[in-house]
Design an enzyme around this catalytic site. Structure first.
Site, PDB file in Angstrom:
ATOM      1  N   THR A  71       1.367   2.689   1.506  1.00 48.69           N
ATOM      2  CA  THR A  71       2.345   3.491   0.768  1.00 48.69           C
ATOM      3  C   THR A  71       2.912   4.594   1.656  1.00 48.69           C
ATOM      4  OG1 THR A  71       1.303   3.029  -1.360  1.00 48.69           O
ATOM      5  CG2 THR A  71       2.692   4.978  -1.234  1.00 48.69           C
ATOM      6  N   SER A 207      -2.407  -1.827   5.844  1.00 55.04           N
ATOM      7  CA  SER A 207      -3.422  -1.070   5.115  1.00 55.04           C
ATOM      8  C   SER A 207      -4.800  -1.649   5.420  1.00 55.04           C
ATOM      9  CB  SER A 207      -3.147  -1.134   3.612  1.00 55.04           C
ATOM     10  OG  SER A 207      -4.019  -0.298   2.905  1.00 55.04           O
ATOM     11  N   THR A 245      -5.200  16.150  10.695  1.00 55.71           N
ATOM     12  CA  THR A 245      -6.353  15.721  11.488  1.00 55.71           C
ATOM     13  C   THR A 245      -6.675  14.259  11.214  1.00 55.71           C
ATOM     14  OG1 THR A 245      -7.253  17.956  11.404  1.00 55.71           O
ATOM     15  CG2 THR A 245      -8.773  16.184  11.996  1.00 55.71           C
ATOM     16  N   CYS A 334      -2.062  -2.631  -8.623  1.00 56.22           N
ATOM     17  CA  CYS A 334      -1.362  -1.386  -8.934  1.00 56.22           C
ATOM     18  C   CYS A 334      -0.649  -1.462 -10.273  1.00 56.22           C
ATOM     19  CB  CYS A 334      -0.351  -1.064  -7.833  1.00 56.22           C
ATOM     20  SG  CYS A 334      -1.099  -0.927  -6.203  1.00 56.22           S
TER      21      CYS A 334
END
Length: 666
Positions: A71, A207, A245, A334
């Site tokens: 995403t 992903s 980070t 989803c």
């Protein structure tokens, strides 16, 4: 043992990836931006993983950024392309008028297009690229519209159907266009050879959790020379292209997965995956005669099977598989919670009855022979269970004598089957057009003469005629299994029981006031509409008004209640096919479990309501939803000590080998 067949939603973490993540937390925990030795070690780890990914994806001189997942990658790519388009427009180039995306694309893509199109003030037309019945893009349409496109978004492989896009054909259709090209590579990672640098692909997100890495880590490929605008600005990490980070443990785990892809041992090759797929497909065909695959298998990833069983809703199939400890889905994870038909299958032009029964089965490339053998065996058991419970639409169902009242629910509308095993008679009240086939099947399995197909008002007459026409061999002369109570405007209620005690009144949409003295305060009222899933009420409960919701118990609270009340009733409200396949909770102290499906609660409610007020009744199901409906019903009817098992069996810590164990059920 759970058999997880929803790998397109997410995967377990590979052992090597878990070990790499823990090592990064314990040993390579430095901040890669630090210049001391610990930081330099962390930086070296990141760059080693990046280089491994570069070789695996054929990224050439393109950029590879570590991100949180697909995403973020999609958002970054869309922002970058649209920001460049705005710069072009400001420079006088207005050729880009369209933002195109595949009609079967993950919703993250069109939503990102709409979001950034509006935020950047471009006002470009966002349009879906049509797909054919095979799920592949209409290349002629794309070729026609490409010259006016500013960004084209397609998938390498679809997450619901597994259909592999014709990337070469898409690239050819884009020839001569100045459009940018985004390719969603999420389902392709580890399954397809992409060679990104050899194509004109500008952006490709990936992903990690779709391929045995943890959630929260991914990659974004950006072609050399493609415009880029950071989505996240700040500390300047990733060469100031993606600040924040770095997720060291996630990157280390992803690196272990990428290494496993290259070792030739951890993952199965394409031929083996095809063989596994074909065995699963054969098991599905054997279990569910009439099954259809919703995408051509030869054009899909070998790890994905999307199928429908005409005549069976996907919700029932999902419950069936879940009871057998087979984890599958109805489509994209989803969108699963929204209970809508698959937009992917609708875009492919599949009929509504096919999309309404669609199920996606997906496994990962780390699956082995034993896993597939067990999955096939359980699939076959699911088919046997359907036939044993008269649910197989293709025939072969076993005889299933019935007794008592069964409720059938469709979109908030109810119909009722009343069977008398002693008289071997039955009646159907208020059949629904969408349930005629299922009711006819149930009546044939039951085998009783049908002495009435009855309606409470004219709106059900057509369905009554259709059901009579479906089972002419079972129709018999009318009998007094229930008796008619005429109401105004040609409507009727149908009463079960004698005049002194009407046990159940099938009232259609009549009010309790219309029934007058024909019913008693404790008569169960069975309506033909139940949008709030109340199941039933009584005249006295309606007068009493709303009650407070029933309490849900966690496992520890349930154990404490059983110790204090060894006479408590524990009720399994799952449907019979789930009880046959599924498992029951191990209770301490041991308490016998009664099986009463939600669809048959009217048969046992009078006995429960006659119990001492202090005797607890605890309901459970798979997820906690149906059990809460049952507990609220009993409490609303006047028994205060009604409870639901919170989270159902899905959250229960221990289970027995089989729910059908006679030592557990009474």
């Amino acid at each position: 043992m759970e058999i997880y067949l929803d790998a397109n939603a997410t995967t377990p973490v590979l052992d090597a990836a878990r070990a790499a993540a823990l090592s990064a937390m314990a040993e390579d925990y430095g901040n890669p931006s630090s210049i001391h030795s610990t930081g330099l070690k962390a930086r070296a780890l990141i760059e080693a993983v990046r280089e491994r990914a570069r070789k695996l994806l054929g990224a050439g001189n393109g950029r590879l950024l570590f991100i949180s997942g697909a995403t973020e990658g999609i958002q970054t790519a869309v922002l970058s392309a649209l920001h460049a388009l705005r710069s072009r427009r400001e420079a006088g180039d207005t050729s880009a008028e369209l933002l195109l995306y595949g009609a079967t694309e993950h919703k993250a893509v069109p939503e990102a297009l709409k979001h950034w199109n509006e935020l950047l003030g471009l006002s470009l037309q966002v349009q879906a690229i049509p797909v054919g019945r095979d799920g592949r893009h209409d290349l002629d349409w794309l070729r026609q519209h490409a010259p006016r496109a500013g960004l084209v978004c397609t998938m390498a492989a679809n997450n619901e159907t597994g259909v592999v896009s014709d990337l070469a054909g898409i690239e050819a259709a884009l020839q001569g266009s100045a459009t940018f090209w985004l390719v969603d590579g999420v389902q392709a990672l580890g399954k397809l050879q992409l060679d990104l640098a050899t194509r004109r692909i500008d952006y490709a997100p990936f992903s990690g959790h779709k391929l045995y890495a943890p959630k929260g880590v991914g990659l974004l490929y950006v072609r050399e020379g493609a415009p880029f605008t950071p989505l996240m600005a700040g500390g300047g990490q990733e060469g100031a292209l993606r600040s924040g980070t770095e997720n060291m443990s996630g990157i280390a785990a992803l690196g272990a997965v990428l290494e496993a892809l290259q070792d030739g041992k951890s993952f199965r090759d394409h031929a083996t995956l095809v063989r596994f797929r074909d065995r699963l497909a054969d098991a599905l065909r054997e279990a569910f005669p009439g099954l259809v695959f919703n995408a051509p298998l030869e054009q899909a990833l070998p790890t994905t099977l999307n199928f429908s069983v005409p005549g069976l809703a996907s919700r029932l199939l999902l419950d069936l598989f879940d009871a057998a400890e087979l984890r599958v889905s109805g489509g994209s994870a989803c969108s699963a919670a929204k209970a809508q038909p698959s937009f992917v299958l609708q875009a492919m032009g599949l009929p509504d009855e096919q999309t309404a029964s669609a199920v996606r089965l997906s496994f990962g490339p780390a699956a082995d022979e034993a896993f597939i053998i067990e999955a096939c065996e359980r699939i076959r058991v699911c088919g046997e269970t359907l036939r044993a419970n008269c649910l197989a639409p293709g025939g072969g169902n076993l005889p299933l004598p019935g007794n008592g009242i069964s409720r059938y629910l469709l979109d908030g509308e109810c119909c009722w089957l009343v069977a008398d095993a002693d008289k071997r008679q039955c009646v159907v009240i208020d059949p629904l057009a969408g349930l005629v086939e299922r009711l006819a099947q149930q009546l044939r399995c039951q085998g009783y003469p049908v002495v009435g197909v009855l309606a409470t008002d004219a709106s059900h007459e057509a369905a009554c005629e259709a059901l009579r026409a479906a089972v002419p061999e079972l129709l018999a002369a009318p009998a007094s299994l229930v008796r008619q109570l005429p109401l105004s405007q040609g409507r009727s209620a149908w009463l079960l029981g004698d005049e002194r005690q009407v046990r159940v009144a099938f009232i259609g949409q009549a009010s309790v006031e219309e029934l007058g003295t024909a019913v008693q305060p404790a008569t169960l009222l069975a309506a033909s509409r139940d949008l709030d899933n109340q199941i039933t009420s009584t005249p006295s409960s309606q007068l009493a008004g709303p009650s407070t919701p029933a309490r849900s118990l966690d496992p520890q609270s349930l154990h404490e209640l059983l110790k204090a009340h060894p006479d408590a009733l524990v009720i399994d409200v799952r449907e019979p096919f789930e009880q046959r396949l599924g498992q029951a909770p191990v209770l301490e102290p041991a308490v016998a479990i009664e099986a009463v499906p939600v669809s048959r609660l009217l048969n046992t409610l009078p006995a429960w309501l006659a119990m001492p007020a202090e005797r607890p009744v605890v309901f459970f199901c798979r997820s906690g939803n149906r059990s809460l409906v049952a507990a609220n019903l009993l409490k609303r009817l006047g028994h205060e000590e009604a409870y639901s098992l919170a989270g159902g069996l899905a959250l229960w810590p221990q289970r027995t080998p089989a729910a059908a164990d006679p030592a557990l059920y009474v």
